[in-house]
Every structure is written in C-alpha cells, then in structure tokens.
Design a protein around this motif. Structure first.
Motif, PDB file in Angstrom:
ATOM      1  N   LEU A  95      31.853  -6.720  17.020  1.00 49.87           N
ATOM      2  CA  LEU A  95      32.245  -7.012  18.399  1.00 49.87           C
ATOM      3  C   LEU A  95      33.529  -7.838  18.445  1.00 49.87           C
ATOM      4  CD1 LEU A  95      28.738  -7.850  19.951  1.00 49.87           C
ATOM      5  CD2 LEU A  95      30.103  -5.782  20.328  1.00 49.87           C
ATOM      6  N   MET A  98      36.878  -5.958  18.052  1.00 50.21           N
ATOM      7  CA  MET A  98      37.402  -5.147  19.154  1.00 50.21           C
ATOM      8  C   MET A  98      38.223  -5.978  20.140  1.00 50.21           C
ATOM      9  SD  MET A  98      34.462  -2.275  19.890  1.00 50.21           S
ATOM     10  CE  MET A  98      33.114  -3.406  20.174  1.00 50.21           C
ATOM     11  N   GLY A 209      32.085   3.854  25.441  1.00 46.47           N
ATOM     12  CA  GLY A 209      31.250   2.656  25.327  1.00 46.47           C
ATOM     13  C   GLY A 209      29.785   2.981  25.158  1.00 46.47           C
ATOM     14  N   ASN A 321      38.621   0.808  18.336  1.00 50.20           N
ATOM     15  CA  ASN A 321      37.511   0.481  19.225  1.00 50.20           C
ATOM     16  C   ASN A 321      36.529   1.640  19.362  1.00 50.20           C
ATOM     17  OD1 ASN A 321      38.601  -2.019  19.601  1.00 50.20           O
ATOM     18  ND2 ASN A 321      39.335  -1.672  21.681  1.00 50.20           N
ATOM     19  N   ASN A 322      37.044   2.870  19.410  1.00 47.48           N
ATOM     20  CA  ASN A 322      36.158   4.030  19.473  1.00 47.48           C
ATOM     21  C   ASN A 322      35.286   4.127  18.220  1.00 47.48           C
ATOM     22  OD1 ASN A 322      36.330   5.574  21.942  1.00 47.48           O
ATOM     23  ND2 ASN A 322      38.479   5.955  21.451  1.00 47.48           N
ATOM     24  N   ASN A 325      32.768   1.159  18.226  1.00 48.79           N
ATOM     25  CA  ASN A 325      31.709   1.354  19.222  1.00 48.79           C
ATOM     26  C   ASN A 325      30.654   2.326  18.718  1.00 48.79           C
ATOM     27  OD1 ASN A 325      31.978  -0.278  21.483  1.00 48.79           O
ATOM     28  ND2 ASN A 325      33.537   1.003  22.423  1.00 48.79           N
ATOM     29  N   GLN A 329      26.694   1.359  17.669  1.00 48.14           N
ATOM     30  CA  GLN A 329      25.501   2.030  18.194  1.00 48.14           C
ATOM     31  C   GLN A 329      24.556   2.396  17.046  1.00 48.14           C
ATOM     32  OE1 GLN A 329      26.544   5.386  20.768  1.00 48.14           O
ATOM     33  NE2 GLN A 329      26.004   4.115  22.526  1.00 48.14           N
TER      34      GLN A 329
END
Length: 413
Positions: A95, A98, A209, A321-322, A325, A329
């Motif tokens: 986190l 990012m 996201g 960031n992609n 993310n 997950q």
C-alpha cells in the motif's frame, strides 16, 4: 464300620493341606493386594480384569496421541499467527508503494524489505513440531516442504496434498496438520471469484481498484455456461463496451450489449460484478475480466515475488499501481486462507481438549471398576489370614496328639 489308622491319618493330612492352601492364598492376597492373582482364583473376575486392562491401555495410547496432537496443533496455531502478522506487514509495504511520491530508490528499498519478508515466510512455512516433523508438508512430514531457488527466488512445494491425522478414540481421528499446498500454494487469484488486469499496452492513467461480486445470482447465471473471459474496451471520453474472448459483444440480462460511460473514481458493473477504478483511460485501453479462478491460482510466494519484480521494474506509476493492486488482492486471498486455517486449527484444539476431558473421566471410571474386581479388601483378607492360621495350628496340634495315641494308651486310661 472299621476306620483304619491310615485313613484317619490321611484325612487329617488332607485337612491340613487344604487349610495350608487357603492360608497361602490369603497370604498372597495380603502381600500383593490383589484378590485375583491367577485365573483359577476367579475365572470370571480374571476375564474382567483382562478386558478392563485392555481398555485402559487403549485409553492411555489415545491420551498420548491427543497430547502429541495438541502440542503439534498449538505449534501450528502459533506459526499461523506469525504468518498472519507477516502478511499484514507485506500488505502495508504494498500500500505504501502506491504513493506517487516514491522514488525508484525508495521502491528498490521496499523490494529488498519484501525479499526479507518472503524469506521469513518460507522459514515459517518450514516450521517443524517437537519431533522435527514438518507442519505443512501433508503426510510427508520428514520432507522440507518449501524450497527456494537461489537464482530466481521462486519457491516450490515438495510436500503432498494429504492431511495427517491422529487417532484419538475408537473410530475417531483428528487432523494434526495442514498441507502447505492448501495454506500457501493454491490460493485463488483476484478476489476469489474473478480476476481483473489492466491491459499491458494501456496508455492512460486508469488504475483498477477493488473488485467484488455484488449480485451472486447474476454472477452465477453469467458463469453457468462457462467461465467469464471478457474485456472492457474504452473509447473516447470514457465510453466503454464489453466483449467476450471472441470479440463478440456481451449482452446484459435483457439481451442488450453492455456499454456505458466510465466516470473517474467510479465503478463499472455487469454480470453481478463491480469493478472500481480511478484515473482516466485513453481510447483503446482495456481491462480483462476472468472468472476461472480455479486455473488462476498462485502461491503467496509468487504474489510476493510479483510485487518485488514490480517494485524493481521502474514501471510508470500507473502500471505499478495496477500490478500492485492486483497482487494485493491475491495477498488478501492468502491472508484469508491463513485465517481460515487458524480457525480450523482452533476448532481442532477445542475438540482435543473436550476429548481429553472425556477420556480422563472414563479412565477414572475404568480404574474404579478394575479396583473393585482386582483389589482385595485388606481388612477381610487379614482377618481371614489370622483365622486360617489359627485353624491350621489347631489342626496340627490335634493331629500331633492323635498321632501319639495308641490302643495301649486307651487301655491304660
């Protein structure tokens, strides 16, 4: 009727021998504390003693198995707690990465930190119990389950997928460990229901996201005929259309093609799925959506390695960031896997404690029953011993007196 001297002697001797046998038996009972020392003492009682001793021996073995299983499961519970804390730390690093203000040096330092966390995780996954047997290798407990490739950093699993069990009662077993394949390796990617990925050739600032299934019925209907493998393609000004793997339009429940206009920071929803996004897509940018999570599984180690590679890649902020993310997950799915295993282990420990209490009560009951059959009433045995000793002495004195008496003694008297 003539009574011979030989017959009289023999009767006296037989009486004394019988009394001597009874005395010996009483002495044996007093010295051993047992009412039954040989099967002939009480055949029925002897059979009961054999049966009760067999049950008590079984219970002793079950108690030993439960103690060993409880120790092993307690070690696993403690290890999983440490794993959970470690995964939380990894999530925090992801986190933090990012943040658009991070320099390449900062990102490389974070990658180094994740490498250290990964190595710690491997060490925890290779934890052994008090007997040196691996906790997370299935039934292959003498194998080191997780092996790191020193060149690529890839981690392979060398254990098996079976669960080891301990026998804790007649027909009752309990799992005393969990295979590493289920805890660390075969983790569903994405949110556990479907996976999203921004196109590698995207040129806009679109970042995918959080994703979720918001309508289970619609999602199940969409996947009834096969896994989803759709692509969201963006046009000018945020317009989008959804197509399948063959490039054909995907229709909604009313039979109309799924299209719309994306608003930055909003979500795109179709087939019971919701995909939140941020940033602005360029015309031609895509997002792939797949529901075949059975084939889209990856180990928690792969997730961490993917994060490390992304941090070291020098990708643009959007691409990084992609990637992060998506990997976060998957990391959340791994955290759920560990949490679910912790709950299962806690339930097993609770079952063991209850079973140990039950067997402790049963052992007391069986020991009492065995004592009733096997142990002699010492007061009664000592009383019998005294009486039998007195009776034997009296018989011996009478015999000695009779033995010294003759017809001449009778005539002289």
């Amino acid at each position: 009727m003539r009574i011979s001297t030989a017959w009289m002697y023999q009767q006296s001797v037989n009486t004394m021998l019988n009394q001597q046998d009874a005395l010996d038996e009483s002495e044996n009972q007093v010295s051993t504390g047992n009412a039954i020392n040989v099967a002939s003492d009480n055949p029925t009682g002897a059979a009961q003693i054999v049966g009760l001793n067999h049950i008590l021996a079984q219970n002793t073995q079950y108690a030993s198995n439960m103690t060993a299983a409880n120790t092993r499961l307690s070690t696993e519970s403690s290890t999983l707690s440490s794993v959970s804390n470690l995964l939380n730390s990894i999530n925090d690093v992801g986190l933090s990465a990012m943040n658009g203000a991070m320099s390449s040096s900062d990102l490389n330092n974070m990658a180094t930190e994740l490498e250290q966390y990964r190595d710690q995780l491997v060490q925890l996954a290779n934890t052994t119990d008090a007997n040196g047997q691996a906790l997370f290798s299935g039934t292959s407990t003498t194998t080191t389950p997780f092996v790191t490739n020193s060149t690529t950093g890839a981690i392979t699993y060398t254990g098996n997928d079976q669960q080891s069990y301990s026998s804790i009662g007649t027909g009752l077993q309990i799992a005393n460990g969990d295979p590493g394949s289920s805890v660390f390796m075969n983790i569903p990617a994405g949110n556990g229901s479907f996976v999203t990925a921004a196109g590698a050739s995207n040129t806009g600032t679109l970042v995918v996201g959080a994703t979720s299934v918001t309508d289970t019925s619609a999602f199940q209907a969409a996947t009834a005929s096969g896994p989803i493998n759709d692509t969201i393609t963006f046009g000018a000004n945020g317009t989008y259309a959804v197509t399948d793997a063959a490039g054909n339009p995907v229709d909604d429940s009313s039979g109309n093609p799924i299209t719309g206009t994306y608003t930055a920071g909003g979500a795109i929803s179709f087939d019971g799925m919701s995909i939140t996004m941020s940033g602005t897509p360029a015309s031609g940018d895509t997002v792939n959506v797949q529901s075949d999570t059975a084939s889209n599984t990856q180990s928690v180690f792969t997730t961490i390695n993917n994060m490390i590679t992304a941090l070291q890649s020098g990708e643009s902020s959007t691409a990084l960031n992609n990637t992060l993310n998506g990997q976060l997950q998957s990391l959340n799915q791994a955290m759920s896997s560990v949490s679910n295993t912790e709950v299962a282990v806690g339930s097993r420990i609770s079952t063991l404690q209850q079973q140990q209490s039950n067997y402790s009560d049963l052992s007391v009951t069986y020991q009492s029953a065995l004592s009733d059959v096997q142990n002699v009433d010492m007061a009664t045995a000592i009383s019998n011993l005294s009486l039998q000793s007195t009776a034997l002495q009296a018989s011996q004195q009478v015999f000695a007196k009779i033995q010294g008496t003759s017809l001449f003694d009778y005539l002289q008297g």
